[in-house]
Every structure is written in structure tokens, then in C-alpha cells.
Design a protein around this motif. Structure first.
Motif, PDB file in Angstrom:
ATOM      1  N   GLY A  96       0.785  -1.230   0.000  1.00  0.00           N
ATOM      2  CA  GLY A  96       0.000   0.000   0.000  1.00  0.00           C
ATOM      3  C   GLY A  96       0.820   1.284   0.000  1.00  0.00           C
ATOM      4  O   GLY A  96       0.272   2.366   0.135  1.00  0.00           O
ATOM      5  N   SER A  97       2.139   1.172  -0.169  1.00  0.00           N
ATOM      6  CA  SER A  97       2.945   2.400  -0.149  1.00  0.00           C
ATOM      7  C   SER A  97       2.949   3.093  -1.506  1.00  0.00           C
ATOM      8  O   SER A  97       3.510   4.176  -1.655  1.00  0.00           O
ATOM      9  CB  SER A  97       4.380   2.102   0.311  1.00  0.00           C
ATOM     10  OG  SER A  97       4.964   1.150  -0.533  1.00  0.00           O
ATOM     11  N   GLY A  98       2.355   2.446  -2.517  1.00  0.00           N
ATOM     12  CA  GLY A  98       2.219   3.096  -3.829  1.00  0.00           C
ATOM     13  C   GLY A  98       3.249   2.648  -4.856  1.00  0.00           C
ATOM     14  O   GLY A  98       3.400   3.291  -5.902  1.00  0.00           O
TER      15      GLY A  98
ATOM     16  N   ALA B  66       5.541   5.492   3.801  1.00  0.00           N
ATOM     17  CA  ALA B  66       4.229   6.115   4.040  1.00  0.00           C
ATOM     18  C   ALA B  66       3.813   5.833   5.477  1.00  0.00           C
ATOM     19  O   ALA B  66       4.165   4.780   6.021  1.00  0.00           O
ATOM     20  CB  ALA B  66       3.196   5.543   3.061  1.00  0.00           C
ATOM     21  N   PRO B  67       3.103   6.775   6.117  1.00  0.00           N
ATOM     22  CA  PRO B  67       2.710   6.576   7.516  1.00  0.00           C
ATOM     23  C   PRO B  67       1.751   5.387   7.689  1.00  0.00           C
ATOM     24  O   PRO B  67       0.937   5.108   6.806  1.00  0.00           O
ATOM     25  CB  PRO B  67       1.995   7.884   7.883  1.00  0.00           C
ATOM     26  CG  PRO B  67       2.153   8.805   6.733  1.00  0.00           C
ATOM     27  CD  PRO B  67       2.630   8.042   5.556  1.00  0.00           C
ATOM     28  N   TRP B  68       1.862   4.720   8.855  1.00  0.00           N
ATOM     29  CA  TRP B  68       1.074   3.526   9.123  1.00  0.00           C
ATOM     30  C   TRP B  68      -0.431   3.730   8.917  1.00  0.00           C
ATOM     31  O   TRP B  68      -1.095   2.923   8.279  1.00  0.00           O
ATOM     32  CB  TRP B  68       1.365   2.997  10.538  1.00  0.00           C
ATOM     33  CG  TRP B  68       0.315   2.040  10.997  1.00  0.00           C
ATOM     34  CD1 TRP B  68      -0.649   2.247  11.939  1.00  0.00           C
ATOM     35  CD2 TRP B  68       0.072   0.715  10.469  1.00  0.00           C
ATOM     36  NE1 TRP B  68      -1.473   1.142  12.045  1.00  0.00           N
ATOM     37  CE2 TRP B  68      -1.051   0.195  11.152  1.00  0.00           C
ATOM     38  CE3 TRP B  68       0.685  -0.071   9.481  1.00  0.00           C
ATOM     39  CZ2 TRP B  68      -1.568  -1.077  10.895  1.00  0.00           C
ATOM     40  CZ3 TRP B  68       0.166  -1.343   9.214  1.00  0.00           C
ATOM     41  CH2 TRP B  68      -0.939  -1.834   9.926  1.00  0.00           C
ATOM     42  N   ASP B  69      -0.983   4.822   9.447  1.00  0.00           N
ATOM     43  CA  ASP B  69      -2.433   5.034   9.358  1.00  0.00           C
ATOM     44  C   ASP B  69      -2.904   5.077   7.909  1.00  0.00           C
ATOM     45  O   ASP B  69      -3.965   4.552   7.559  1.00  0.00           O
ATOM     46  CB  ASP B  69      -2.841   6.349  10.045  1.00  0.00           C
ATOM     47  CG  ASP B  69      -2.695   6.234  11.550  1.00  0.00           C
ATOM     48  OD1 ASP B  69      -2.619   5.090  12.050  1.00  0.00           O
ATOM     49  OD2 ASP B  69      -2.635   7.282  12.225  1.00  0.00           O
ATOM     50  N   GLU B  70      -2.102   5.729   7.087  1.00  0.00           N
ATOM     51  CA  GLU B  70      -2.409   5.842   5.661  1.00  0.00           C
ATOM     52  C   GLU B  70      -2.348   4.452   5.001  1.00  0.00           C
ATOM     53  O   GLU B  70      -3.232   4.060   4.235  1.00  0.00           O
ATOM     54  CB  GLU B  70      -1.383   6.799   5.030  1.00  0.00           C
ATOM     55  CG  GLU B  70      -1.680   7.215   3.606  1.00  0.00           C
ATOM     56  CD  GLU B  70      -3.088   7.764   3.426  1.00  0.00           C
ATOM     57  OE1 GLU B  70      -3.715   7.331   2.451  1.00  0.00           O
ATOM     58  OE2 GLU B  70      -3.572   8.577   4.257  1.00  0.00           O
TER      59      GLU B  70
ATOM     60  N   TRP C 200      -2.708   1.493   6.444  1.00  0.00           N
ATOM     61  CA  TRP C 200      -3.796   0.614   6.888  1.00  0.00           C
ATOM     62  C   TRP C 200      -5.110   0.978   6.197  1.00  0.00           C
ATOM     63  O   TRP C 200      -5.877   0.121   5.797  1.00  0.00           O
ATOM     64  CB  TRP C 200      -3.924   0.630   8.416  1.00  0.00           C
ATOM     65  CG  TRP C 200      -4.956  -0.354   8.879  1.00  0.00           C
ATOM     66  CD1 TRP C 200      -6.154  -0.084   9.460  1.00  0.00           C
ATOM     67  CD2 TRP C 200      -4.891  -1.795   8.748  1.00  0.00           C
ATOM     68  NE1 TRP C 200      -6.840  -1.251   9.711  1.00  0.00           N
ATOM     69  CE2 TRP C 200      -6.094  -2.311   9.280  1.00  0.00           C
ATOM     70  CE3 TRP C 200      -3.941  -2.686   8.225  1.00  0.00           C
ATOM     71  CZ2 TRP C 200      -6.371  -3.686   9.315  1.00  0.00           C
ATOM     72  CZ3 TRP C 200      -4.220  -4.053   8.255  1.00  0.00           C
ATOM     73  CH2 TRP C 200      -5.414  -4.534   8.803  1.00  0.00           C
ATOM     74  N   LYS C 201      -5.333   2.271   6.011  1.00  0.00           N
ATOM     75  CA  LYS C 201      -6.539   2.730   5.314  1.00  0.00           C
ATOM     76  C   LYS C 201      -6.582   2.132   3.895  1.00  0.00           C
ATOM     77  O   LYS C 201      -7.610   1.707   3.408  1.00  0.00           O
ATOM     78  CB  LYS C 201      -6.494   4.264   5.213  1.00  0.00           C
ATOM     79  CG  LYS C 201      -7.774   4.940   5.700  1.00  0.00           C
ATOM     80  CD  LYS C 201      -7.786   6.422   5.373  1.00  0.00           C
ATOM     81  CE  LYS C 201      -6.985   7.253   6.371  1.00  0.00           C
ATOM     82  NZ  LYS C 201      -6.731   8.623   5.916  1.00  0.00           N
TER      83      LYS C 201
ATOM     84  N   GLY D  55      -4.740  -9.616  10.552  1.00  0.00           N
ATOM     85  CA  GLY D  55      -5.278  -8.614  11.485  1.00  0.00           C
ATOM     86  C   GLY D  55      -4.373  -7.405  11.660  1.00  0.00           C
ATOM     87  O   GLY D  55      -3.172  -7.452  11.380  1.00  0.00           O
ATOM     88  N   LYS D  56      -4.982  -6.318  12.134  1.00  0.00           N
ATOM     89  CA  LYS D  56      -4.319  -5.018  12.202  1.00  0.00           C
ATOM     90  C   LYS D  56      -3.027  -5.044  13.040  1.00  0.00           C
ATOM     91  O   LYS D  56      -1.991  -4.529  12.616  1.00  0.00           O
ATOM     92  CB  LYS D  56      -5.291  -3.981  12.770  1.00  0.00           C
ATOM     93  CG  LYS D  56      -4.764  -2.575  12.713  1.00  0.00           C
ATOM     94  CD  LYS D  56      -5.817  -1.575  13.142  1.00  0.00           C
ATOM     95  CE  LYS D  56      -5.237  -0.165  13.095  1.00  0.00           C
ATOM     96  NZ  LYS D  56      -6.212   0.847  13.471  1.00  0.00           N
TER      97      LYS D  56
END
Ligand code: S3P
Length: 171
Positions: free
Chosen positions: A11-13, A102-106, A108-109, A123-124
Motif C-alpha cells: 500500500g505504499s504506492g 508512508a505513515p502507518w495510518d495511511e 492501513w486505510k 489482522g491489524k
């Protein structure tokens, strides 16, 4: 400079930035996960389900070797776990490699609802500890690009300008 590698967590792009960067630099784009899927004739969740993560890592290691050994001029997006193998990191350090941070919250989203990423099913909390463990590995393997609040276009432009500088510097 023949190949440019992108590393970073799920998810980091890597794939979206990789595609655009390849276009901007006039290089081919290779997605390591897609390469594995094509070779194995199975999706990533299928490989994990039927043969387990260890087998996937073996395919990933072989794929990285094959890609680095051919002479194509390309931008390569790797899978987030490529750094789990120290020999893979050694290969990546010999190439021009960028770490999309990239920040964790971003993160995970972006990944929490993705059924094509088997590790997300753990799991998270489990995924977060993986993120924390791997950050150091990514940092030690590639040049860090801090992508927080940046668009795909801006990230690709930033990497392009670094690559151009490296080429002009004769690396
Ligand atoms: C993995 C990341 C995935 C894929 C596989 C395992 C990982 O690639 O290789 O699901 O271990 O982080 P992306 O980083 O492109 O999602």
C-alpha cells in the motif's frame, strides 16, 4: 542506469508510482508480483493458500534474480516482503533502489479491505508489527522517499529528478 527498484510496505504506492515513473523515464514497467503470478499461473492468495508463505518467498527470490539478470531497461515495483530475505536486500543495494515510506495510518486505510493481500488477513496488530519490523530493512536497502501528503505524480517527479541527477553525475 538500467533498472530502478521500488520497495516499501504493502500500500505504499510502489505499483502506481512505478507505472508513472516508467512512463516518465521511457522505461518498461515490471511488477514483481505480476511476474510471479504469471509464472506460477496462480493468484497470490492461491499461492499462499495452497503452498504457504515460504513457497511464495522462494518464487519471489527467483523472480527477483531473473529480473535483475536480464538486460531490460525497467522500473520494477517489488512486493512488500522482498526485504525479508537478506540476499534480496544485497541485490537491491547494488541497484538504484527507492523506499516509498508512508505513515502507518495511511497504509492501513489503503490495505485493510484488500482481499488480494493474504497477510492482511492476519489482522491489524500483526500487520502493524510487520510494518514496524520492516521499516528498518527498507531504510537500509533503499533511498528513502517520504511520501506523506504527496500525490503519485509528485512522488514520481521527485524520483525522476533524483534519477536524472544520478545519471548526470555518471553513476
Ligand atoms: C507481501 C506484499 C504483496 C505480495 C504478497 C506479500 C508482503 O505485495 O507480494 O501479498 O509480504 O508484504 P504488495 O507490497 O505489492 O502489496
Amino acid at each position: 542506469m538500467k533498472k530502478i527498484f521500488l520497495i516499501g510496505f504493502m500500500g505504499s504506492g510502489k505499483s502506481s508510482v512505478g507505472k508513472l515513473l516508467a512512463e516518465k523515464l521511457g522505461k518498461e514497467f515490471i511488477d514483481l508480483d505480476e511476474y510471479i503470478v504469471e509464472k506460477a499461473g496462480m493468484s497470490i492468495p492461491e499461492i499462499f493458500d495452497r503452498y504457504g508463505e515460504k513457497f511464495f518467498r522462494k518464487l519471489e527470490k527467483e523472480a527477483l534474480r531473473e529480473i535483475t539478470e536480464d538486460s531490460r531497461d525497467a522500473v520494477v515495483a517489488t512486493g512488500g516482503g522482498v526485504v525479508e530475505d537478506p540476499e534480496n536486500c544485497e541485490i537491491l543495494r547494488k541497484h538504484v533502489t527507492f523506499h516509498l515510506q508512508a505513515p502507518w495510518d495511511e497504509i492501513w486505510k489503503r490495505i485493510s479491505k484488500d482481499s488480494n493481500r493474504p497477510l492482511v488477513g492476519r489482522g491489524k496488530e500483526a500487520v502493524k508489527s510487520l510494518y514496524e519490523k520492516r521499516e528498518k530493512m527498507y531504510r537500509e536497502t533503499g533511498r528513502v522517499i517520504n511520501t506523506a501528503e504527496m500525490t503519485v505524480e509528485e512522488i514520481a517527479e521527485k524520483i525522476k529528478s533524483i534519477v536524472t541527477g544520478l545519471e548526470e553525475g555518471g553513476k
